[in-house]
Design a protein around this motif. Sequence first.
Motif, PDB file in Angstrom:
ATOM      1  N   GLY A 139       0.818  -1.201   0.000  1.00  0.00           N
ATOM      2  CA  GLY A 139       0.000   0.000   0.000  1.00  0.00           C
ATOM      3  C   GLY A 139       0.853   1.253   0.000  1.00  0.00           C
ATOM      4  O   GLY A 139       2.057   1.220  -0.304  1.00  0.00           O
ATOM      5  N   ASP A 140       0.226   2.344   0.347  1.00  0.00           N
ATOM      6  CA  ASP A 140       0.929   3.622   0.424  1.00  0.00           C
ATOM      7  C   ASP A 140       2.091   3.523   1.404  1.00  0.00           C
ATOM      8  O   ASP A 140       1.972   2.900   2.466  1.00  0.00           O
ATOM      9  N   GLY A 141       3.199   4.108   1.032  1.00  0.00           N
ATOM     10  CA  GLY A 141       4.369   4.122   1.892  1.00  0.00           C
ATOM     11  C   GLY A 141       5.278   2.926   1.741  1.00  0.00           C
ATOM     12  O   GLY A 141       6.285   2.818   2.435  1.00  0.00           O
ATOM     13  N   VAL A 151       7.425   0.918  -1.198  1.00  0.00           N
ATOM     14  CA  VAL A 151       7.906   1.101  -2.566  1.00  0.00           C
ATOM     15  C   VAL A 151       8.610  -0.165  -3.045  1.00  0.00           C
ATOM     16  O   VAL A 151       9.570  -0.629  -2.418  1.00  0.00           O
ATOM     17  N   ASP A 175       6.939   5.173   4.435  1.00  0.00           N
ATOM     18  CA  ASP A 175       6.034   5.792   5.404  1.00  0.00           C
ATOM     19  C   ASP A 175       4.809   4.900   5.575  1.00  0.00           C
ATOM     20  O   ASP A 175       3.708   5.265   5.191  1.00  0.00           O
ATOM     21  N   ALA A 176       5.034   3.711   6.120  1.00  0.00           N
ATOM     22  CA  ALA A 176       3.924   2.781   6.330  1.00  0.00           C
ATOM     23  C   ALA A 176       4.051   2.176   7.719  1.00  0.00           C
ATOM     24  O   ALA A 176       5.162   1.974   8.215  1.00  0.00           O
ATOM     25  N   LYS A 188      -3.335  -7.298   8.699  1.00  0.00           N
ATOM     26  CA  LYS A 188      -2.540  -6.076   8.589  1.00  0.00           C
ATOM     27  C   LYS A 188      -1.416  -6.201   9.614  1.00  0.00           C
ATOM     28  O   LYS A 188      -1.624  -5.980  10.804  1.00  0.00           O
TER      29      LYS A 188
END
Length: 97
Positions: free
Chosen positions: A17-19, A21, A45-46, A62
């Motif tokens: 997800g976001d953060g 890469v 940033d996760a 999660k």
Amino acid sequence: MYVILTTKPDEFRTIMGDGVVLIESYDYIFYGRKRANFTIAEIVDADRITIVEDEPPHIVNKVPCKMFESFDTVEEARAELNVLTHFGSMDIELRAV
């Protein structure tokens, strides 16, 4: 920080997800058959990584990023992946995707 994420066909998949890469990804070929996909990713940033089971009821986990073994460099992650995926003279290949 860099981590190694795993997806196993017909079992579970890891969702970045976001953060998170993607740096590089490899198919794990064991005696000619794809058994998994390993991805080296940078955690920018996760807080958590999502893992979803492929079979019903498609349980979603999660997992906190701190639960994953982390590496300071991509080279360290590659070295660990090599250790994890090779054993003796077994027919094993990491194929870049």
